[in-house]
Motif scaffolding. Structure first.
Motif, PDB file in Angstrom:
ATOM      1  N   PHE A 116       0.831  -1.203   0.000  1.00 13.36           N
ATOM      2  CA  PHE A 116       0.000   0.000   0.000  1.00 13.36           C
ATOM      3  C   PHE A 116       0.867   1.255   0.000  1.00 13.36           C
ATOM      4  CE2 PHE A 116      -2.233   3.342   2.403  1.00 13.36           C
ATOM      5  CZ  PHE A 116      -3.288   3.551   1.538  1.00 13.36           C
ATOM      6  N   PHE A 117       1.937   1.252   0.818  1.00 13.20           N
ATOM      7  CA  PHE A 117       2.846   2.400   0.873  1.00 13.20           C
ATOM      8  C   PHE A 117       3.541   2.597  -0.478  1.00 13.20           C
ATOM      9  CE2 PHE A 117       6.976   4.371   1.862  1.00 13.20           C
ATOM     10  CZ  PHE A 117       6.513   5.554   2.415  1.00 13.20           C
ATOM     11  N   GLY A 118       3.935   1.488  -1.122  1.00 13.05           N
ATOM     12  CA  GLY A 118       4.569   1.573  -2.440  1.00 13.05           C
ATOM     13  C   GLY A 118       3.615   2.121  -3.489  1.00 13.05           C
ATOM     14  N   LEU A 119       2.368   1.674  -3.436  1.00 10.37           N
ATOM     15  CA  LEU A 119       1.357   2.163  -4.375  1.00 10.37           C
ATOM     16  C   LEU A 119       1.060   3.640  -4.142  1.00 10.37           C
ATOM     17  CD1 LEU A 119      -0.477   1.232  -6.673  1.00 10.37           C
ATOM     18  CD2 LEU A 119      -2.216   0.717  -4.967  1.00 10.37           C
ATOM     19  N   LEU A 120       0.986   4.024  -2.881  1.00 15.38           N
ATOM     20  CA  LEU A 120       0.758   5.427  -2.532  1.00 15.38           C
ATOM     21  C   LEU A 120       1.927   6.299  -3.004  1.00 15.38           C
ATOM     22  CD1 LEU A 120      -1.297   7.215  -1.012  1.00 15.38           C
ATOM     23  CD2 LEU A 120       0.141   6.938   0.997  1.00 15.38           C
ATOM     24  N   THR A 121       3.148   5.820  -2.809  1.00 16.03           N
ATOM     25  CA  THR A 121       4.337   6.559  -3.261  1.00 16.03           C
ATOM     26  C   THR A 121       4.345   6.686  -4.780  1.00 16.03           C
ATOM     27  OG1 THR A 121       5.596   5.772  -1.366  1.00 16.03           O
ATOM     28  CG2 THR A 121       6.854   6.613  -3.228  1.00 16.03           C
ATOM     29  N   VAL A 169      14.713  16.152 -10.081  1.00  5.83           N
ATOM     30  CA  VAL A 169      14.586  15.841  -8.648  1.00  5.83           C
ATOM     31  C   VAL A 169      13.420  14.889  -8.411  1.00  5.83           C
ATOM     32  CG1 VAL A 169      13.993  16.829  -6.397  1.00  5.83           C
ATOM     33  CG2 VAL A 169      15.721  17.921  -7.809  1.00  5.83           C
ATOM     34  N   VAL A 170      12.268  15.189  -9.011  1.00  2.84           N
ATOM     35  CA  VAL A 170      11.093  14.334  -8.827  1.00  2.84           C
ATOM     36  C   VAL A 170      11.305  12.981  -9.502  1.00  2.84           C
ATOM     37  CG1 VAL A 170       8.637  14.095  -9.386  1.00  2.84           C
ATOM     38  CG2 VAL A 170       9.508  16.259  -8.512  1.00  2.84           C
ATOM     39  N   LEU A 171      11.972  12.970 -10.634  1.00  8.29           N
ATOM     40  CA  LEU A 171      12.189  11.731 -11.376  1.00  8.29           C
ATOM     41  C   LEU A 171      13.128  10.772 -10.648  1.00  8.29           C
ATOM     42  CD1 LEU A 171      11.349  10.486 -14.082  1.00  8.29           C
ATOM     43  CD2 LEU A 171      13.389  11.490 -15.087  1.00  8.29           C
ATOM     44  N   PHE A 172      14.233  11.285 -10.116  1.00  9.57           N
ATOM     45  CA  PHE A 172      15.246  10.415  -9.512  1.00  9.57           C
ATOM     46  C   PHE A 172      15.071  10.179  -8.015  1.00  9.57           C
ATOM     47  CE2 PHE A 172      17.656  11.911 -13.318  1.00  9.57           C
ATOM     48  CZ  PHE A 172      17.680  10.675 -13.953  1.00  9.57           C
ATOM     49  N   PHE A 173      14.323  11.020  -7.328  1.00  3.94           N
ATOM     50  CA  PHE A 173      14.055  10.843  -5.899  1.00  3.94           C
ATOM     51  C   PHE A 173      12.546  10.864  -5.685  1.00  3.94           C
ATOM     52  CE2 PHE A 173      18.058  13.176  -6.373  1.00  3.94           C
ATOM     53  CZ  PHE A 173      18.940  12.266  -5.800  1.00  3.94           C
ATOM     54  N   PRO A 174      11.865   9.763  -5.993  1.00  6.13           N
ATOM     55  CA  PRO A 174      10.398   9.766  -6.043  1.00  6.13           C
ATOM     56  C   PRO A 174       9.701  10.299  -4.790  1.00  6.13           C
ATOM     57  CG  PRO A 174      11.230   7.718  -6.919  1.00  6.13           C
ATOM     58  CD  PRO A 174      12.399   8.460  -6.365  1.00  6.13           C
ATOM     59  N   LEU A 175       9.995   9.804  -3.627  1.00  5.37           N
ATOM     60  CA  LEU A 175       9.263  10.229  -2.437  1.00  5.37           C
ATOM     61  C   LEU A 175       9.715  11.605  -1.968  1.00  5.37           C
ATOM     62  CD1 LEU A 175       7.145   9.575  -0.354  1.00  5.37           C
ATOM     63  CD2 LEU A 175       8.907   8.474   1.022  1.00  5.37           C
ATOM     64  N   VAL A 176      11.015  11.756  -1.758  1.00  2.00           N
ATOM     65  CA  VAL A 176      11.547  13.030  -1.257  1.00  2.00           C
ATOM     66  C   VAL A 176      11.361  14.140  -2.292  1.00  2.00           C
ATOM     67  CG1 VAL A 176      13.637  14.217  -0.470  1.00  2.00           C
ATOM     68  CG2 VAL A 176      13.208  11.852   0.221  1.00  2.00           C
TER      69      VAL A 176
END
Length: 116
Positions: free
Chosen positions: A7-12, A42-49
């Motif tokens: 679920f956390f992976g799907l949410l991320t 930044v968004v592409l290479f560091f998905p969550l952060v």
């Protein structure tokens, strides 16, 4: 416990996809703090952060409100909302308005030439 990780992976993934599309569709001039290409990387290479950083620090302040053209019964151009704007209700009123405009223009031309 495995379900929570999935679920956390799907949410991320959903957050990352939303932010990626949001960066791509945002106007260059509205993006804050970094250039658009940098935010994209930044968004592409560091998905969550990167996604969280985009939402907090990079996203335009007036983030993608619906254009007025898509609201129900709202004209697409704000000049149509101005008070006193003539809007013909029927063809006769429109013809009368155009006739008065032509007369006024002709009168102004005569004054400019010094005839009246």
């Amino acid at each position: 416990m495995l379900y929570f990780g999935g679920f956390f992976g799907l949410l991320t993934f959903g957050l990352w996809l939303f932010c990626l599309v949001d960066v791509i569709t945002s106007d260059e001039g509205d993006i804050r703090h970094l250039p658009k290409v940098t935010w994209l990387l930044v968004v592409l290479f560091f998905p969550l952060v990167g996604s969280i950083a985009w939402l907090v620090a990079g996203r335009p302040a007036r983030a993608h409100t619906r254009p007025r053209a898509f609201e129900r019964n709202t004209p697409a151009y704000p000049e149509y909302d101005r008070p006193g704007r003539f809007a013909a209700a029927d063809p006769a009123s429109d013809a009368e308005f155009l006739r008065r405009c032509r007369e006024r223009a002709e009168e102004q031309r005569r004054k400019a030439r010094g005839e009246g």
